[in-house]
Motif scaffolding. Structure first.
Motif, PDB file in Angstrom:
ATOM      1  N   UNK A  57      -1.135   4.368 -19.061  1.00  0.00           N
ATOM      2  CA  UNK A  57      -0.106   3.288 -19.519  1.00  0.00           C
ATOM      3  C   UNK A  57       0.817   3.477 -19.345  1.00  0.00           C
ATOM      4  N   UNK A  58       2.238   3.717 -18.805  1.00  0.00           N
ATOM      5  CA  UNK A  58       3.196   3.660 -19.540  1.00  0.00           C
ATOM      6  C   UNK A  58       3.632   5.088 -18.649  1.00  0.00           C
ATOM      7  N   UNK A  59       2.360   5.292 -18.016  1.00  0.00           N
ATOM      8  CA  UNK A  59       3.637   7.112 -17.848  1.00  0.00           C
ATOM      9  C   UNK A  59       4.545   6.981 -16.462  1.00  0.00           C
ATOM     10  N   UNK A  60       5.227   7.450 -16.021  1.00  0.00           N
ATOM     11  CA  UNK A  60       5.751   7.736 -15.210  1.00  0.00           C
ATOM     12  C   UNK A  60       4.985   8.264 -13.313  1.00  0.00           C
ATOM     13  N   UNK A  61       5.548   7.495 -12.741  1.00  0.00           N
ATOM     14  CA  UNK A  61       4.078   7.579 -11.466  1.00  0.00           C
ATOM     15  C   UNK A  61       5.138   8.976 -10.546  1.00  0.00           C
ATOM     16  N   UNK A  62       4.481   9.750 -10.226  1.00  0.00           N
ATOM     17  CA  UNK A  62       4.477  11.022  -9.408  1.00  0.00           C
ATOM     18  C   UNK A  62       5.654  11.070  -8.839  1.00  0.00           C
ATOM     19  N   UNK A  63       6.451  11.663  -7.958  1.00  0.00           N
ATOM     20  CA  UNK A  63       7.154  11.540  -7.701  1.00  0.00           C
ATOM     21  C   UNK A  63       6.995  13.035  -5.907  1.00  0.00           C
ATOM     22  N   UNK A  64       6.728  11.678  -4.301  1.00  0.00           N
ATOM     23  CA  UNK A  64       6.008  12.925  -3.857  1.00  0.00           C
ATOM     24  C   UNK A  64       6.627  12.950  -2.587  1.00  0.00           C
ATOM     25  N   UNK A  65       7.082  14.389  -1.585  1.00  0.00           N
ATOM     26  CA  UNK A  65       7.929  14.047  -0.779  1.00  0.00           C
ATOM     27  C   UNK A  65       6.689  13.754   0.425  1.00  0.00           C
ATOM     28  N   UNK A  66       7.534  14.352   1.674  1.00  0.00           N
ATOM     29  CA  UNK A  66       7.210  13.783   2.806  1.00  0.00           C
ATOM     30  C   UNK A  66       5.243  14.594   2.937  1.00  0.00           C
ATOM     31  N   UNK A  67       5.696  15.896   2.572  1.00  0.00           N
ATOM     32  CA  UNK A  67       4.169  16.798   2.898  1.00  0.00           C
ATOM     33  C   UNK A  67       3.175  16.213   1.900  1.00  0.00           C
ATOM     34  N   UNK A  68       3.732  16.210   1.068  1.00  0.00           N
ATOM     35  CA  UNK A  68       2.070  15.430   0.305  1.00  0.00           C
ATOM     36  C   UNK A  68       1.720  13.855   0.949  1.00  0.00           C
ATOM     37  N   UNK A  69       2.379  12.755   1.231  1.00  0.00           N
ATOM     38  CA  UNK A  69       1.674  11.696   1.454  1.00  0.00           C
ATOM     39  C   UNK A  69       2.054  12.267   2.988  1.00  0.00           C
ATOM     40  N   UNK A  70       2.259  12.878   3.470  1.00  0.00           N
ATOM     41  CA  UNK A  70       1.681  12.770   4.871  1.00  0.00           C
ATOM     42  C   UNK A  70      -0.506  13.222   4.595  1.00  0.00           C
ATOM     43  N   UNK A  71      -0.197  14.103   3.558  1.00  0.00           N
ATOM     44  CA  UNK A  71      -1.198  15.047   3.055  1.00  0.00           C
ATOM     45  C   UNK A  71      -2.155  13.702   2.822  1.00  0.00           C
ATOM     46  N   UNK A  72      -1.277  12.790   2.156  1.00  0.00           N
ATOM     47  CA  UNK A  72      -2.868  11.204   1.324  1.00  0.00           C
ATOM     48  C   UNK A  72      -3.126  10.402   2.415  1.00  0.00           C
ATOM     49  N   UNK A  73      -1.743  10.315   3.824  1.00  0.00           N
ATOM     50  CA  UNK A  73      -1.826   9.732   4.639  1.00  0.00           C
ATOM     51  C   UNK A  73      -2.804   9.958   5.917  1.00  0.00           C
ATOM     52  N   UNK A  74      -3.255  11.126   5.754  1.00  0.00           N
ATOM     53  CA  UNK A  74      -3.707  11.414   6.955  1.00  0.00           C
ATOM     54  C   UNK A  74      -5.019  11.196   6.911  1.00  0.00           C
ATOM     55  N   UNK A  75      -5.675  11.789   5.028  1.00  0.00           N
ATOM     56  CA  UNK A  75      -6.978  11.589   4.906  1.00  0.00           C
ATOM     57  C   UNK A  75      -7.136  10.156   4.480  1.00  0.00           C
ATOM     58  N   UNK A  76      -6.604   9.142   4.948  1.00  0.00           N
ATOM     59  CA  UNK A  76      -6.381   7.675   4.472  1.00  0.00           C
ATOM     60  C   UNK A  76      -6.586   7.663   2.876  1.00  0.00           C
ATOM     61  N   UNK A 157      13.193   8.633   5.924  1.00  0.00           N
ATOM     62  CA  UNK A 157      12.466  10.495   5.586  1.00  0.00           C
ATOM     63  C   UNK A 157      10.690  10.116   6.166  1.00  0.00           C
ATOM     64  N   UNK A 158      10.917   8.960   6.357  1.00  0.00           N
ATOM     65  CA  UNK A 158       9.330   9.137   7.299  1.00  0.00           C
ATOM     66  C   UNK A 158       9.357   9.148   8.512  1.00  0.00           C
ATOM     67  N   UNK A 159      10.726   7.882   8.751  1.00  0.00           N
ATOM     68  CA  UNK A 159      10.877   7.701  10.334  1.00  0.00           C
ATOM     69  C   UNK A 159      11.346   8.827  11.110  1.00  0.00           C
ATOM     70  N   UNK A 160      12.142   9.860  10.604  1.00  0.00           N
ATOM     71  CA  UNK A 160      12.138  11.138  11.014  1.00  0.00           C
ATOM     72  C   UNK A 160      11.087  12.244  10.993  1.00  0.00           C
ATOM     73  N   UNK A 161      10.182  12.359  10.724  1.00  0.00           N
ATOM     74  CA  UNK A 161       8.935  12.637  10.934  1.00  0.00           C
ATOM     75  C   UNK A 161       8.183  12.329  11.915  1.00  0.00           C
TER      76      UNK A 161
END
Lengths: 173, 142
Positions: A57-76, A157-161
């Motif tokens: 609680x109260x911690x700042x969420x991490x900022x993710x770039x396109x590579x990290x988000x793609x990695x997460x999304x690719x594996x559901x 950025x996501x639409x460009x990828x």
């Protein structure tokens, strides 16, 4: 006055040798490393571990770039949350994203309570300077969600990828 | 300062640079995808350049570290170390100017690693100057 070519400067030749050795070794090692990265961004990009820690609680969420988000999304492992207004969401959003407009947060408490706990909740908006994703992510952390992150580059950025991947797939077909 | 003490100081600087660069390369060589994510956090490069950098840069750090440690191709390695640190300084300063609060990606690919900041810029300036000393010493035929 004559200018000497850069290659004749002391050390430049050896610097070039070192660079060639590193490039050849690095690309070969990357190709056989299970944690290696696909040099070209395609839909079949292999899955990789992403180093993320659960938040308190109260911690700042991490900022993710396109590579990290793609990695997460690719594996559901990601659920996209669009923090913009309903009309902006209707005009276009990341595939599979749900809409929780930050400015109408309390009208969406039922949706928030029903959010799954397992995947990372990836908040996004248009991209900088839009800060709705940051504000929504902080609210979710304060509500007790521990897997919350911000996709700061946002929809544009996501639409460009996505456009790049589609073009490559069409080319291969 | 005698010639002998100058040589000893340069040798120590060279070994320090070698240790730093070999150590910095190991986790990134082990995990190129994690390093790619660290580079991506800076939001400066397109995907393909990030991927190439993630695959090659750690090996370049290792190659320079080994060259400096063994005393072979010292001037070339020192030039590359200066070049890499110049890029790191620009990248960190640019990220700070854009208000990004990200892990440095300097020695580990973990997001729990050291954050970017003025201290990281100063460290990189120190490494740049160390490499410059090694390069100039080598240029003068020592």
């Amino acid at each position: 006055m004559r200018c000497s070519p850069i290659a004749s400067w002391p050390g430049v030749r050896h610097a070039i040798y070192l660079t060639i050795i590193a490039a050849v070794t690095g690309l070969a090692a990357n190709a056989i490393n299970p944690r290696g990265i696909a040099i070209r961004c395609t839909a079949s990009q292999p899955l990789h571990e992403v180093d993320l820690s659960e938040l308190r609680n109260g911690e700042k969420p991490p900022l993710l770039g396109t590579v990290q988000v793609r990695q997460l999304a690719d594996r559901g492992g990601a659920l996209f949350i669009d923090a913009r207004t309903a009309s902006e969401y209707a005009a276009g959003h990341i595939a599979g994203a749900i809409n929780i407009p930050y400015e109408e947060l309390f009208a969406h408490l039922e949706v928030i309570n029903a959010l799954p706990r397992e995947p990372w909740l990836i908040c996004y908006c248009d991209g900088p300077p839009c800060d709705l994703s940051h504000l929504l992510a902080m609210e979710l952390v304060n509500m007790g969600f521990v897997r919350v992150a911000i996709y700061e580059p946002g929809l544009e950025a996501w639409q460009q990828v996505a456009a790049t991947s589609s073009a490559e797939e069409a080319h291969h077909d | 300062m005698t010639e002998r003490s100058k040589n000893i100081i340069v040798l120590l600087i060279r070994w320090l640079l070698a240790a730093v660069f070999i150590y910095a390369s190991l986790d990134k060589i082990w995990n190129p995808a994690g390093f790619a994510a660290s580079i991506d956090n800076y939001r400066m490069l397109p995907y393909m350049l990030i991927a190439l950098m993630a695959a090659i840069l750690p090996w370049l750090e290792l190659a320079c570290g080994v060259a400096l440690l063994l005393g072979r191709w010292q001037a070339g390695a020192a030039l590359l170390v200066m070049g890499m640190n110049a890029v790191f300084i620009v990248a960190i300063a640019s990220a700070m100017a854009r208000g990004l609060d990200i892990s440095c990606g300097c020695f580990t690919t973990s997001t729990a690693g050291a954050r970017i900041g003025a201290q990281k810029v100063l460290e990189d300036i120190g490494l740049f100057l160390g490499a410059l000393v090694v390069y100039l010493h080598r240029m003068h035929g020592k």
